[in-house]
Design a protein around this motif. Structure first.
Motif, mmCIF file in Angstrom:
data_model
loop_
_atom_site.group_PDB
_atom_site.id
_atom_site.type_symbol
_atom_site.label_atom_id
_atom_site.label_comp_id
_atom_site.label_asym_id
_atom_site.label_seq_id
_atom_site.Cartn_x
_atom_site.Cartn_y
_atom_site.Cartn_z
ATOM 1 N N ASN A 6 0.800 -1.225 0.000
ATOM 2 C CA ASN A 6 0.000 0.000 0.000
ATOM 3 C C ASN A 6 0.833 1.275 0.000
ATOM 4 O O ASN A 6 0.391 2.305 0.481
ATOM 5 C CB ASN A 6 -0.986 0.003 1.171
ATOM 6 N N ASN A 7 2.042 1.226 -0.514
ATOM 7 C CA ASN A 7 2.838 2.435 -0.669
ATOM 8 C C ASN A 7 2.698 3.031 -2.063
ATOM 9 O O ASN A 7 3.371 3.996 -2.370
ATOM 10 C CB ASN A 7 4.321 2.154 -0.388
ATOM 11 N N ASP A 8 1.860 2.445 -2.904
ATOM 12 C CA ASP A 8 1.666 2.954 -4.254
ATOM 13 C C ASP A 8 0.812 4.214 -4.221
ATOM 14 O O ASP A 8 -0.147 4.314 -3.458
ATOM 15 C CB ASP A 8 0.962 1.918 -5.132
ATOM 16 N N THR A 9 1.188 5.186 -5.052
ATOM 17 C CA THR A 9 0.328 6.341 -5.284
ATOM 18 C C THR A 9 -0.065 6.335 -6.756
ATOM 19 O O THR A 9 0.690 5.863 -7.615
ATOM 20 C CB THR A 9 1.014 7.673 -4.929
ATOM 21 N N PHE A 10 -1.249 6.832 -7.039
ATOM 22 C CA PHE A 10 -1.795 6.810 -8.388
ATOM 23 C C PHE A 10 -2.172 8.220 -8.810
ATOM 24 O O PHE A 10 -2.701 8.990 -8.009
ATOM 25 C CB PHE A 10 -3.049 5.926 -8.440
ATOM 26 N N GLN A 11 -1.897 8.558 -10.074
ATOM 27 C CA GLN A 11 -2.336 9.825 -10.638
ATOM 28 C C GLN A 11 -2.802 9.588 -12.071
ATOM 29 O O GLN A 11 -2.001 9.249 -12.935
ATOM 30 C CB GLN A 11 -1.221 10.872 -10.627
ATOM 31 N N TRP A 12 -4.098 9.713 -12.274
ATOM 32 C CA TRP A 12 -4.657 9.553 -13.611
ATOM 33 C C TRP A 12 -4.460 10.842 -14.398
ATOM 34 O O TRP A 12 -4.523 11.943 -13.844
ATOM 35 C CB TRP A 12 -6.131 9.192 -13.529
ATOM 36 N N GLN A 13 -4.204 10.673 -15.701
ATOM 37 C CA GLN A 13 -3.961 11.813 -16.587
ATOM 38 C C GLN A 13 -4.818 11.683 -17.831
ATOM 39 O O GLN A 13 -5.225 10.585 -18.218
ATOM 40 C CB GLN A 13 -2.490 11.862 -16.998
ATOM 41 N N ILE A 14 -5.063 12.825 -18.467
ATOM 42 C CA ILE A 14 -5.809 12.871 -19.719
ATOM 43 C C ILE A 14 -4.920 13.544 -20.759
ATOM 44 O O ILE A 14 -4.155 14.464 -20.437
ATOM 45 C CB ILE A 14 -7.157 13.621 -19.535
ATOM 46 N N ARG A 15 -4.986 13.048 -22.005
ATOM 47 C CA ARG A 15 -4.173 13.648 -23.067
ATOM 48 C C ARG A 15 -4.631 15.085 -23.273
ATOM 49 O O ARG A 15 -5.813 15.369 -23.359
ATOM 50 C CB ARG A 15 -4.266 12.869 -24.374
ATOM 51 N N ASP A 16 -3.647 16.000 -23.330
ATOM 52 C CA ASP A 16 -3.939 17.420 -23.475
ATOM 53 C C ASP A 16 -2.852 18.046 -24.337
ATOM 54 O O ASP A 16 -1.729 18.259 -23.872
ATOM 55 C CB ASP A 16 -3.995 18.080 -22.097
ATOM 56 N N SER A 17 -3.155 18.337 -25.589
ATOM 57 C CA SER A 17 -2.150 18.872 -26.508
ATOM 58 C C SER A 17 -1.667 20.259 -26.079
ATOM 59 O O SER A 17 -0.591 20.685 -26.477
ATOM 60 C CB SER A 17 -2.693 18.909 -27.934
ATOM 61 N N ASP A 19 -0.862 21.040 -23.007
ATOM 62 C CA ASP A 19 0.120 20.865 -21.939
ATOM 63 C C ASP A 19 1.466 20.531 -22.581
ATOM 64 O O ASP A 19 1.531 19.742 -23.516
ATOM 65 C CB ASP A 19 -0.325 19.734 -21.007
ATOM 66 N N PRO A 20 2.567 21.106 -22.087
ATOM 67 C CA PRO A 20 3.884 20.833 -22.696
ATOM 68 C C PRO A 20 4.257 19.349 -22.705
ATOM 69 O O PRO A 20 4.969 18.902 -23.592
ATOM 70 C CB PRO A 20 4.863 21.624 -21.815
ATOM 71 N N THR A 21 3.782 18.567 -21.729
ATOM 72 C CA THR A 21 4.099 17.142 -21.689
ATOM 73 C C THR A 21 3.149 16.325 -22.560
ATOM 74 O O THR A 21 3.383 15.148 -22.797
ATOM 75 C CB THR A 21 3.996 16.593 -20.256
ATOM 76 N N GLY A 22 2.048 16.946 -22.998
ATOM 77 C CA GLY A 22 1.039 16.225 -23.759
ATOM 78 C C GLY A 22 -0.004 15.558 -22.879
ATOM 79 O O GLY A 22 -0.963 14.984 -23.370
ATOM 80 N N TRP A 23 0.188 15.616 -21.547
ATOM 81 C CA TRP A 23 -0.727 14.996 -20.594
ATOM 82 C C TRP A 23 -1.008 15.968 -19.456
ATOM 83 O O TRP A 23 -0.124 16.712 -19.033
ATOM 84 C CB TRP A 23 -0.139 13.703 -20.028
ATOM 85 N N ARG A 24 -2.231 15.932 -18.935
ATOM 86 C CA ARG A 24 -2.627 16.771 -17.808
ATOM 87 C C ARG A 24 -3.170 15.877 -16.705
ATOM 88 O O ARG A 24 -3.979 14.991 -16.955
ATOM 89 C CB ARG A 24 -3.708 17.756 -18.258
ATOM 90 N N SER A 25 -2.715 16.103 -15.470
ATOM 91 C CA SER A 25 -3.204 15.321 -14.340
ATOM 92 C C SER A 25 -4.664 15.667 -14.069
ATOM 93 O O SER A 25 -5.060 16.831 -14.127
ATOM 94 C CB SER A 25 -2.368 15.592 -13.091
ATOM 95 N N LEU A 26 -5.459 14.638 -13.776
ATOM 96 C CA LEU A 26 -6.872 14.812 -13.472
ATOM 97 C C LEU A 26 -7.086 15.003 -11.979
ATOM 98 O O LEU A 26 -6.313 14.493 -11.163
ATOM 99 C CB LEU A 26 -7.671 13.588 -13.929
ATOM 100 N N THR A 27 -8.143 15.717 -11.635
ATOM 101 C CA THR A 27 -8.617 15.801 -10.262
ATOM 102 C C THR A 27 -10.088 15.394 -10.287
ATOM 103 O O THR A 27 -10.744 15.469 -11.331
ATOM 104 C CB THR A 27 -8.481 17.224 -9.688
ATOM 105 N N ASP A 28 -10.589 14.929 -9.154
ATOM 106 C CA ASP A 28 -11.999 14.546 -9.093
ATOM 107 C C ASP A 28 -12.868 15.741 -9.442
ATOM 108 O O ASP A 28 -12.608 16.858 -8.999
ATOM 109 C CB ASP A 28 -12.362 14.037 -7.694
ATOM 110 N N GLY A 29 -13.892 15.497 -10.244
ATOM 111 C CA GLY A 29 -14.814 16.551 -10.644
ATOM 112 C C GLY A 29 -15.070 16.500 -12.132
ATOM 113 O O GLY A 29 -14.764 15.516 -12.809
#
Length: 137
Positions: A6-17, A19-29
């Protein structure tokens, strides 16, 4: 050393052109026409806020971090399926009954147009005639 559970952390991302990385982290909502919950957990729940077509479906991925490092999943495109209302895996007459039960009860899932009204019936039958299945992610 032994990795503690249970030391894993998770961060879901959505493709976003944009954003400089091409991905944007999601938040609930609400974002990008969807409601996201569990954006920092192992299981992401995605609920579409509107009807979608193949041309405007986003991609998502998850970044998992633990004491041993970080790993990023392959991306997956969200595939909405609005007419398989009873989630049986096929589009048939049972879906009509299931949709109308939800619609008559004012269930939010049956709101396919921004308000529970006659437009939802039209949207459902248009999807049903095309053989589309209900949203399952």
């Amino acid at each position: 050393g032994v990795r503690e559970p249970n030391n894993d952390t998770f961060q879901w991302q959505i493709r976003d052109s944009a954003d400089p990385t091409g991905w944007r982290s999601l938040t609930d909502g609400n974002a990008d026409g969807f409601t996201f919950t569990g954006t920092a957990t192992a299981q992401l729940t995605i609920t579409p806020d509107t009807m979608y077509t193949a041309g405007n479906l986003p991609e998502v991925r998850v970044v998992v971090t633990n004491p041993c490092g970080t790993s990023t999943s392959r991306s997956a495109t969200i595939q909405p399926c609005p007419a398989d209302w009873d989630c049986s895996g096929g589009v048939d007459g049972d879906d009509i009954g299931a949709f109308f039960t939800d619609w008559q009860m004012g269930n939010g899932d049956a709101d396919m147009s921004g308000a529970t009204d006659g437009d939802d019936i039209t949207a459902f039958f248009n999807a049903w005639q095309r053989g589309e299945c209900r949203p399952r992610y």
